[in-house]
Write a protein that holds these residues in place. Structure first.
Motif, PDB file in Angstrom:
ATOM      1  N   ALA A  32     -38.181  30.525  22.545  1.00  0.00           N
ATOM      2  CA  ALA A  32     -38.576  31.930  22.628  1.00  0.00           C
ATOM      3  C   ALA A  32     -39.681  32.207  21.626  1.00  0.00           C
ATOM      4  O   ALA A  32     -39.563  31.850  20.457  1.00  0.00           O
ATOM      5  CB  ALA A  32     -37.379  32.835  22.362  1.00  0.00           C
ATOM      6  N   ARG A  33     -40.760  32.804  22.106  1.00  0.00           N
ATOM      7  CA  ARG A  33     -41.861  33.175  21.217  1.00  0.00           C
ATOM      8  C   ARG A  33     -41.714  34.648  20.876  1.00  0.00           C
ATOM      9  O   ARG A  33     -41.369  35.452  21.728  1.00  0.00           O
ATOM     10  CB  ARG A  33     -43.195  32.930  21.905  1.00  0.00           C
ATOM     11  N   PRO A  34     -41.979  35.000  19.631  1.00  0.00           N
ATOM     12  CA  PRO A  34     -41.864  36.401  19.265  1.00  0.00           C
ATOM     13  C   PRO A  34     -42.866  37.245  20.033  1.00  0.00           C
ATOM     14  O   PRO A  34     -43.971  36.816  20.335  1.00  0.00           O
ATOM     15  CB  PRO A  34     -42.163  36.431  17.766  1.00  0.00           C
ATOM     16  N   SER A  35     -42.449  38.437  20.368  1.00  0.00           N
ATOM     17  CA  SER A  35     -43.292  39.369  21.105  1.00  0.00           C
ATOM     18  C   SER A  35     -44.236  40.074  20.139  1.00  0.00           C
ATOM     19  O   SER A  35     -43.800  40.755  19.212  1.00  0.00           O
ATOM     20  CB  SER A  35     -42.394  40.393  21.813  1.00  0.00           C
ATOM     21  N   LEU A  36     -45.553  39.898  20.351  1.00  0.00           N
ATOM     22  CA  LEU A  36     -46.576  40.514  19.528  1.00  0.00           C
ATOM     23  C   LEU A  36     -47.380  41.449  20.416  1.00  0.00           C
ATOM     24  O   LEU A  36     -47.868  41.038  21.472  1.00  0.00           O
ATOM     25  CB  LEU A  36     -47.469  39.436  18.922  1.00  0.00           C
ATOM     26  N   GLY A  56     -41.434  44.790  18.432  1.00  0.00           N
ATOM     27  CA  GLY A  56     -41.312  46.239  18.435  1.00  0.00           C
ATOM     28  C   GLY A  56     -41.441  46.910  17.077  1.00  0.00           C
ATOM     29  O   GLY A  56     -41.465  48.133  16.991  1.00  0.00           O
ATOM     30  N   ARG A  57     -41.530  46.133  15.995  1.00  0.00           N
ATOM     31  CA  ARG A  57     -41.638  46.706  14.649  1.00  0.00           C
ATOM     32  C   ARG A  57     -43.075  46.575  14.147  1.00  0.00           C
ATOM     33  O   ARG A  57     -43.668  45.497  14.230  1.00  0.00           O
ATOM     34  CB  ARG A  57     -40.693  45.983  13.694  1.00  0.00           C
ATOM     35  N   ILE A  58     -43.620  47.652  13.604  1.00  0.00           N
ATOM     36  CA  ILE A  58     -44.991  47.637  13.100  1.00  0.00           C
ATOM     37  C   ILE A  58     -45.084  46.702  11.894  1.00  0.00           C
ATOM     38  O   ILE A  58     -44.369  46.869  10.910  1.00  0.00           O
ATOM     39  CB  ILE A  58     -45.458  49.053  12.713  1.00  0.00           C
ATOM     40  N   PRO A  62     -46.726  42.831   3.700  1.00  0.00           N
ATOM     41  CA  PRO A  62     -46.706  41.723   2.734  1.00  0.00           C
ATOM     42  C   PRO A  62     -45.705  40.626   3.089  1.00  0.00           C
ATOM     43  O   PRO A  62     -45.951  39.448   2.819  1.00  0.00           O
ATOM     44  CB  PRO A  62     -46.329  42.400   1.405  1.00  0.00           C
ATOM     45  N   GLU A  63     -44.599  40.980   3.725  1.00  0.00           N
ATOM     46  CA  GLU A  63     -43.589  39.985   4.095  1.00  0.00           C
ATOM     47  C   GLU A  63     -43.994  39.158   5.311  1.00  0.00           C
ATOM     48  O   GLU A  63     -43.342  38.161   5.623  1.00  0.00           O
ATOM     49  CB  GLU A  63     -42.244  40.669   4.355  1.00  0.00           C
ATOM     50  N   GLN A  64     -45.043  39.559   6.012  1.00  0.00           N
ATOM     51  CA  GLN A  64     -45.460  38.879   7.236  1.00  0.00           C
ATOM     52  C   GLN A  64     -46.811  38.169   7.095  1.00  0.00           C
ATOM     53  O   GLN A  64     -47.345  37.654   8.070  1.00  0.00           O
ATOM     54  CB  GLN A  64     -45.545  39.888   8.392  1.00  0.00           C
ATOM     55  N   ARG A  65     -47.363  38.153   5.898  1.00  0.00           N
ATOM     56  CA  ARG A  65     -48.681  37.542   5.699  1.00  0.00           C
ATOM     57  C   ARG A  65     -48.599  36.020   5.782  1.00  0.00           C
ATOM     58  O   ARG A  65     -47.548  35.434   5.592  1.00  0.00           O
ATOM     59  CB  ARG A  65     -49.265  37.979   4.354  1.00  0.00           C
ATOM     60  N   GLY A  66     -49.737  35.409   6.073  1.00  0.00           N
ATOM     61  CA  GLY A  66     -49.804  33.955   6.152  1.00  0.00           C
ATOM     62  C   GLY A  66     -49.361  33.376   7.481  1.00  0.00           C
ATOM     63  O   GLY A  66     -49.210  32.165   7.604  1.00  0.00           O
ATOM     64  N   GLN A  67     -49.182  34.228   8.488  1.00  0.00           N
ATOM     65  CA  GLN A  67     -48.728  33.757   9.798  1.00  0.00           C
ATOM     66  C   GLN A  67     -49.781  33.967  10.892  1.00  0.00           C
ATOM     67  O   GLN A  67     -49.487  33.794  12.067  1.00  0.00           O
ATOM     68  CB  GLN A  67     -47.440  34.486  10.188  1.00  0.00           C
ATOM     69  N   GLY A  68     -50.986  34.372  10.500  1.00  0.00           N
ATOM     70  CA  GLY A  68     -52.039  34.573  11.481  1.00  0.00           C
ATOM     71  C   GLY A  68     -52.120  35.981  12.044  1.00  0.00           C
ATOM     72  O   GLY A  68     -52.960  36.259  12.901  1.00  0.00           O
ATOM     73  N   PHE A  69     -51.252  36.879  11.567  1.00  0.00           N
ATOM     74  CA  PHE A  69     -51.273  38.244  12.104  1.00  0.00           C
ATOM     75  C   PHE A  69     -52.547  38.992  11.714  1.00  0.00           C
ATOM     76  O   PHE A  69     -53.066  39.790  12.491  1.00  0.00           O
ATOM     77  CB  PHE A  69     -50.043  39.037  11.653  1.00  0.00           C
ATOM     78  N   GLY A  70     -53.052  38.745  10.512  1.00  0.00           N
ATOM     79  CA  GLY A  70     -54.291  39.397  10.082  1.00  0.00           C
ATOM     80  C   GLY A  70     -55.458  38.991  10.962  1.00  0.00           C
ATOM     81  O   GLY A  70     -56.262  39.828  11.377  1.00  0.00           O
ATOM     82  N   ARG A  71     -55.549  37.713  11.282  1.00  0.00           N
ATOM     83  CA  ARG A  71     -56.612  37.217  12.166  1.00  0.00           C
ATOM     84  C   ARG A  71     -56.463  37.839  13.559  1.00  0.00           C
ATOM     85  O   ARG A  71     -57.439  38.272  14.175  1.00  0.00           O
ATOM     86  CB  ARG A  71     -56.578  35.697  12.248  1.00  0.00           C
ATOM     87  N   HIS A  72     -55.237  37.875  14.064  1.00  0.00           N
ATOM     88  CA  HIS A  72     -54.976  38.468  15.378  1.00  0.00           C
ATOM     89  C   HIS A  72     -55.417  39.936  15.393  1.00  0.00           C
ATOM     90  O   HIS A  72     -56.126  40.365  16.313  1.00  0.00           O
ATOM     91  CB  HIS A  72     -53.486  38.341  15.724  1.00  0.00           C
ATOM     92  N   LEU A  73     -55.010  40.679  14.384  1.00  0.00           N
ATOM     93  CA  LEU A  73     -55.362  42.101  14.287  1.00  0.00           C
ATOM     94  C   LEU A  73     -56.878  42.274  14.205  1.00  0.00           C
ATOM     95  O   LEU A  73     -57.465  43.110  14.899  1.00  0.00           O
ATOM     96  CB  LEU A  73     -54.673  42.722  13.075  1.00  0.00           C
TER      97      LEU A  73
END
Length: 156
Positions: free
Chosen positions: A5-9, A56-58, A80-91
């Protein structure tokens, strides 16, 4: 073969009822955060304002100003708890898409010299330093310059 299962983004337009969560992320991320009122003003001014949601969580948000063939990234943040996972690049990729869809030929942003991780991300996406704004940011014990960066979109 086992299915993983891949997380929903998901990225969606920011709503007024998102402001408490957005403000909480801002306060957790910056020593000199924007107020909830500033975020509300951005919505009122119809600045393209977006949130990035994980399951579903911002977990992040970005706000643009667009006009006259240019866009300016006003604020971008990842939990801050979600950094380093590529979310900044995605955003950032989505914000650049939105800028392009709104007719921007170039995108500007400011970044603190004390934020090398953000500088590295922006440079890896094609942004280049074009100048400095002296004493732009509030800082402990005074003010901090801003590095001004720009990205030109290739002509279509």
């Amino acid at each position: 073969m086992v299915a993983v299962a891949r997380p929903s983004l998901e990225m969606r337009a920011m709503r007024r009822d998102d402001l408490p969560r957005v403000s909480a992320l801002e306060n957790a991320s910056y020593d000199f955060p924007w107020t909830m009122g500033i975020f509300g003003d951005c919505l009122k001014a119809a600045h393209p304002s977006w949130v990035l949601c994980l399951e579903g969580r911002i977990v992040g948000y970005g706000i643009l100003s667009v006009g006259a063939g240019e866009a300016h990234i006003l604020n971008v943040c990842i939990d801050p708890e979600q950094r380093g996972q590529g979310f900044g690049r995605h955003l950032m990729r989505r914000l650049l898409d939105i800028a392009r869809w709104n007719g921007a030929e170039r995108v500007f942003l400011e970044v603190r010299p004390s934020n090398p991780n953000a500088q590295q991300l922006y440079a890896s996406m094609g942004f280049r330093e074009i100048g400095r704004r002296p004493r732009y940011y509030p800082a402990h014990g005074g003010r901090e310059d801003a590095i001004v960066m720009a990205l030109e979109f290739p002509a279509s």
